[in-house]
Design an enzyme around this catalytic site. Sequence first.
Site, PDB file in Angstrom:
ATOM      1  CD  GLU A  42      -2.360   2.745  -2.944  1.00  0.00           C
ATOM      2  OE1 GLU A  42      -1.684   1.696  -2.820  1.00  0.00           O
ATOM      3  OE2 GLU A  42      -3.349   2.996  -2.227  1.00  0.00           O
TER       4      GLU A  42
ATOM      5  CG  ASP B 224      -6.039  18.104   8.852  1.00  0.00           C
ATOM      6  OD1 ASP B 224      -5.868  17.905   7.640  1.00  0.00           O
ATOM      7  OD2 ASP B 224      -5.800  17.258   9.732  1.00  0.00           O
TER       8      ASP B 224
ATOM      9  CE1 TYR C 175      -2.551   6.821   4.683  1.00  0.00           C
ATOM     10  CE2 TYR C 175      -0.469   5.659   4.978  1.00  0.00           C
ATOM     11  CZ  TYR C 175      -1.766   5.680   4.528  1.00  0.00           C
ATOM     12  OH  TYR C 175      -2.282   4.563   3.925  1.00  0.00           O
TER      13      TYR C 175
ATOM     14  CG  ASN D 273      -1.956   1.139   1.085  1.00  0.00           C
ATOM     15  OD1 ASN D 273      -2.856   1.038   0.258  1.00  0.00           O
ATOM     16  ND2 ASN D 273      -1.811   2.211   1.850  1.00  0.00           N
TER      17      ASN D 273
HETATM   18  C1  LIG Z   1      -1.673  16.673   1.342  1.00  0.00           C
HETATM   19  C2  LIG Z   1      -2.396  15.478   1.872  1.00  0.00           C
HETATM   20  C3  LIG Z   1      -2.192  15.064   3.168  1.00  0.00           C
HETATM   21  C4  LIG Z   1      -2.855  13.963   3.682  1.00  0.00           C
HETATM   22  N1  LIG Z   1      -2.621  13.580   4.969  1.00  0.00           N
HETATM   23  C5  LIG Z   1      -3.233  12.471   5.446  1.00  0.00           C
HETATM   24  C6  LIG Z   1      -2.960  12.030   6.760  1.00  0.00           C
HETATM   25  O1  LIG Z   1      -2.208  12.632   7.502  1.00  0.00           O
HETATM   26  N2  LIG Z   1      -3.566  10.892   7.192  1.00  0.00           N
HETATM   27  C7  LIG Z   1      -4.423  10.177   6.390  1.00  0.00           C
HETATM   28  O2  LIG Z   1      -4.911   9.136   6.825  1.00  0.00           O
HETATM   29  N3  LIG Z   1      -4.714  10.594   5.148  1.00  0.00           N
HETATM   30  C8  LIG Z   1      -4.134  11.717   4.660  1.00  0.00           C
HETATM   31  N4  LIG Z   1      -4.400  12.134   3.388  1.00  0.00           N
HETATM   32  C9  LIG Z   1      -5.375  11.393   2.574  1.00  0.00           C
HETATM   33  C10 LIG Z   1      -4.812  10.095   2.054  1.00  0.00           C
HETATM   34  O3  LIG Z   1      -3.601  10.312   1.399  1.00  0.00           O
HETATM   35  C11 LIG Z   1      -5.807   9.444   1.099  1.00  0.00           C
HETATM   36  O4  LIG Z   1      -6.964   9.115   1.833  1.00  0.00           O
HETATM   37  C12 LIG Z   1      -5.266   8.200   0.421  1.00  0.00           C
HETATM   38  O5  LIG Z   1      -6.236   7.711  -0.458  1.00  0.00           O
HETATM   39  C13 LIG Z   1      -4.908   7.135   1.411  1.00  0.00           C
HETATM   40  O6  LIG Z   1      -4.485   5.979   0.733  1.00  0.00           O
HETATM   41  P1  LIG Z   1      -4.864   4.542   1.314  1.00  0.00           P
HETATM   42  O7  LIG Z   1      -6.321   4.360   1.058  1.00  0.00           O
HETATM   43  O8  LIG Z   1      -4.026   3.610   0.532  1.00  0.00           O
HETATM   44  O9  LIG Z   1      -4.571   4.536   2.751  1.00  0.00           O
HETATM   45  C14 LIG Z   1      -3.751  13.251   2.861  1.00  0.00           C
HETATM   46  C15 LIG Z   1      -3.960  13.666   1.559  1.00  0.00           C
HETATM   47  C16 LIG Z   1      -3.301  14.773   1.063  1.00  0.00           C
HETATM   48  C17 LIG Z   1      -3.556  15.194  -0.347  1.00  0.00           C
HETATM   49 MN   LIG Z   2      -4.436   1.981  -0.748  1.00  0.00          MN
END
Ligand SMILES: Cc1cc2nc3c(=O)[nH]c(=O)nc-3n(C[C@H](O)[C@H](O)[C@H](O)COP(=O)(O)O)c2cc1C
Ligand SMILES: [Mn+2]
Length: 492
Positions: free
Chosen positions: A240, A289, A178, A174
């Site tokens: 991804e 945020d 974050y 994955n």
């Molecule tokens: C600039 C930015 C910062 C982010 N920070 C976080 C974060 O701190 N924690 C989080 O869970 N998602 C955060 N996100 C959202 C995740 O990147 C997004 O939900 C992503 O799809 C997660 O991938 P996953 O589903 O594989 O976990 C952020 C997105 C952006 C664009």
């Molecule tokens: Mn994912």
Amino acid sequence: MAYKDLREFMERLERERELLRLAAEVDVDLEITEITDRVSKAGGPALLFQNPRSAKDGVKYSIPLLINLLGSKRRMELALEVASIEDVARRIEDLLEMKPPEGLFDKVKLLPKLAELGSFFPKTVKSGPAQEVIEREKFSLADLPIMKCWPQDGGRFLTFPMVITRSPKTGRRNVGCYRMQVYDERTTAMHWQIHKGGAEHFRWLERQGKGRRMDVAVAIGSDPVTMLAGVLPLPEDVDELVFAGFLRQEPVELVKCQSVDLEVPANAEIVLEGYVDLDDIRVEGPFGDHTGYYSLEDKFPAFHITCLTRRKNPVYVSTIVGPPPMEDYWMGYAVERLFLPLLRKQMPEVVDMHMPAEGIFHNLLLVAIRKSYPGQARKVMNAVWGLPGAMFTKCLVVVDEDVDVHNLREVAWKALNHIDPERDIQFVLGPVDQLEHASRLPNFGSKMGVDATRKWPSEGFARPWPDEIVMDEETKKKVDALWPQLGLPVRT
Ligand SMILES: Cc1cc2nc3c(=O)[nH]c(=O)nc-3n(C[C@H](O)[C@H](O)[C@H](O)COP(=O)(O)O)c2cc1C
Ligand SMILES: [Mn+2]
């Protein structure tokens, strides 16, 4: 040809006047945010701060900071190498339309597509610029120009990392973006929210009884599509990096990490290798945020860094979130356009959708549908609330296909006309975004669906539905011809 790395993309942006280099010494504490926020809200370019410094620590960093990289429609199109994001959406649509071949002729026609698909899988290579320098002993996060973004932030945060983990259950990779709060020179927080891929992997560590520690690799800076891939709300079993390969039409090249059993993009600028530990959960936050409010302190795992690898002269990539719109609005916009075909695949009645900036992704989703049977708007609501990513949608407004969901005035006008609130608003309970601050409980709360479609007799609406007012074409033409003679100060 896909961008080889971040640098190649930066050069392209510079040629297009979409990237500005700043020589001024600017403080990583708050100052970069204030400058970037102003530039971002004015629709300005990406910024390379060549001389970041910290007055508090008395440091001038030797590593430059890049920010607002994907913060406009144009830069998003340049990143995806298309004239319009719709072009990528069409490629996704084509992929989804692929049917099992029937005759020999169909099979032959399909072959190039299958070969194309196979060619998207990441390729492991022996070495890459991400490991030009390998530091196992004397590395420190204090050497990176990591920002304190907003006044009440609990510290400095890495804001645009690609966090890579492998599922202790399935072995699947994955990648998620974050944020990571710096605790000390070699420790940060790992703010994967409860619903995200990284958090799920961490939970399986305990369930599988695979020890207390899980390897994590964090890549900072890569070609733009690979960076974007970490942000996309892909289904849990979709890698991804495979999707990035599909988007850039070239596989992502990976190198094996030095101290953990993971791979990272070979073109990365900086890589942090390390682990999270079930027995080391700490307070994270507060952090200004993307809701435009601070997310308050909460508990997340600590990330221990065991090795840092990098290019000889790396670029550190950051982003800021805060009151909308900011850079992340454009990432959300890309998500909206790229995921529309996927949504349509499951819900063919969906004509278009939009997430206005003020709704910060999940607070407001507007969906236009072609209604064919009674109650269809409700069906769409329930389906949206069942999708990964979209499940957090707090307010969901469903309109008929004649409403342009990108025109907020039109949506407000028509939707407000069409609802009988008690009848047309539906509340449901379910999981909500972890950043949600108004819900009754963290991660659990209510959502609202508004059926703003025309109501049909078969939906129990017995009264006649009025037509929208539209002038007839003949009169319009007559007035067009008459207009110049009227001497009116209004141009039409
Ligand atoms: C600039 C930015 C910062 C982010 N920070 C976080 C974060 O701190 N924690 C989080 O869970 N998602 C955060 N996100 C959202 C995740 O990147 C997004 O939900 C992503 O799809 C997660 O991938 P996953 O589903 O594989 O976990 C952020 C997105 C952006 C664009
Ligand atoms: Mn994912």
